[in-house]
Design a protein around this motif. Structure first.
Motif, PDB file in Angstrom:
ATOM      1  N   GLU A 108       0.832  -1.200   0.000  1.00  0.00           N
ATOM      2  CA  GLU A 108       0.000   0.000   0.000  1.00  0.00           C
ATOM      3  C   GLU A 108       0.870   1.256   0.000  1.00  0.00           C
ATOM      4  OE1 GLU A 108      -3.746  -0.323   2.481  1.00  0.00           O
ATOM      5  OE2 GLU A 108      -2.546  -1.919   3.379  1.00  0.00           O
ATOM      6  N   ALA A 118      -4.314  10.271  -7.923  1.00  0.00           N
ATOM      7  CA  ALA A 118      -4.192   9.198  -8.909  1.00  0.00           C
ATOM      8  C   ALA A 118      -5.580   8.740  -9.318  1.00  0.00           C
ATOM      9  CB  ALA A 118      -3.403   8.026  -8.338  1.00  0.00           C
ATOM     10  N   LEU A 120      -7.487   5.543 -11.714  1.00  0.00           N
ATOM     11  CA  LEU A 120      -7.346   4.309 -12.491  1.00  0.00           C
ATOM     12  C   LEU A 120      -8.252   4.376 -13.713  1.00  0.00           C
ATOM     13  CD1 LEU A 120      -6.068   1.456 -12.567  1.00  0.00           C
ATOM     14  CD2 LEU A 120      -8.062   0.634 -11.301  1.00  0.00           C
ATOM     15  N   VAL A 125      -2.810   3.814 -14.698  1.00  0.00           N
ATOM     16  CA  VAL A 125      -3.036   4.737 -13.593  1.00  0.00           C
ATOM     17  C   VAL A 125      -2.493   6.091 -14.016  1.00  0.00           C
ATOM     18  CG1 VAL A 125      -2.640   5.241 -11.165  1.00  0.00           C
ATOM     19  CG2 VAL A 125      -2.768   2.857 -11.917  1.00  0.00           C
ATOM     20  N   ILE A 145      -4.475  -3.102  -9.198  1.00  0.00           N
ATOM     21  CA  ILE A 145      -4.297  -1.857  -8.451  1.00  0.00           C
ATOM     22  C   ILE A 145      -5.656  -1.269  -8.123  1.00  0.00           C
ATOM     23  CG2 ILE A 145      -3.510   0.539  -8.600  1.00  0.00           C
ATOM     24  CD1 ILE A 145      -1.087  -0.379 -10.098  1.00  0.00           C
ATOM     25  N   ILE A 147      -7.513   2.125  -6.067  1.00  0.00           N
ATOM     26  CA  ILE A 147      -7.238   3.477  -5.574  1.00  0.00           C
ATOM     27  C   ILE A 147      -8.427   3.954  -4.759  1.00  0.00           C
ATOM     28  CG2 ILE A 147      -6.741   5.858  -6.232  1.00  0.00           C
ATOM     29  CD1 ILE A 147      -5.472   4.782  -8.785  1.00  0.00           C
ATOM     30  N   ILE A 153      -3.209   3.944  -2.617  1.00  0.00           N
ATOM     31  CA  ILE A 153      -3.029   2.948  -3.666  1.00  0.00           C
ATOM     32  C   ILE A 153      -2.737   1.593  -3.044  1.00  0.00           C
ATOM     33  CG2 ILE A 153      -1.673   2.323  -5.705  1.00  0.00           C
ATOM     34  CD1 ILE A 153      -0.863   5.308  -5.864  1.00  0.00           C
TER      35      ILE A 153
END
Length: 201
Positions: A108, A118, A120, A125, A145, A147, A153
């Motif tokens: 993380e 960020a 996705l 990303v 991933i 978010i 993250i």
């Protein structure tokens, strides 16, 4: 299904036992010249399959594994004291593979800084990290991933090395500033803050 954590028990002599779980959560077998074998004669790798996927773990030369029920037995194939260090390495690699296909691995990170975030988008990303342009990061195959709130993250996958490397690559996009500590950091990472420069009196 009851899921047991991979365990390793040290035995006397040159053999160790790695638990592969119960109810066929993870099955290990030797791969020799592309065929499954229950012998330990020059196995090239161990293949582990579980509910989260399948991994093929190459083995150091001189180290073999043998399937014994729901355990993998690690053995040295030659009477060579130098193989001891590789024996421990092989045990660790295969134990990580077992854990990966049964539980998975996770790293993380947190994004710190005004306007830093960020998002996705498919398998990419998009980062806003204070540069004049957004930074686009391609999510590798085998990695997921997530978010949360644009600043937290979570990197997950079954390969421990790959998960760690992807997390390190993301952190490298904007390492924490030593003065204001803005940037991308591992969750819980303790940073040493440098004092700002002061003007001469």
């Amino acid at each position: 299904m009851v899921q047991s954590e991979p365990s390793i028990s040290r035995r006397s002599g040159a053999a160790d036992s790695i638990s592969c779980g119960t109810n066929e959560e993870a099955r290990g077998r030797f791969l020799r010249e592309g065929r499954a074998s229950n012998t330990i004669a020059h196995p090239g790798a161990v293949e582990i399959q579980g509910p989260k996927g399948k991994l093929r773990q190459p083995l150091p030369t001189g180290i073999g594994f043998q399937v014994d029920g729901d355990h993998l037995q690690a053995r040295t194939l030659q009477d060579d004291p130098q193989l001891g260090k590789f024996h421990g390495l092989a045990r660790s690699l295969v134990a990580n593979a077992v854990r990966g296909v049964t539980e998975g691995f996770k790293k993380e990170l947190d994004i710190v800084g005004v306007g830093y975030r960020a998002e996705l988008k498919g398998k990419q990303v998009h980062f806003a990290l204070g540069y004049s342009h957004p930074v686009v990061f391609d999510v590798p195959t085998g990695i997921d991933i997530a978010i949360d709130k644009q600043t937290h993250i979570t990197v997950t996958g079954i390969d421990r090395q790959q998960v760690g490397q992807v997390a390190a690559n993301i952190r490298r996009l904007r390492k924490p500033d030593p003065y204001k500590q803005k940037g991308v950091r591992y969750t819980g990472e303790v940073l040493k803050k440098k004092a700002g420069k002061t003007g001469a009196k």
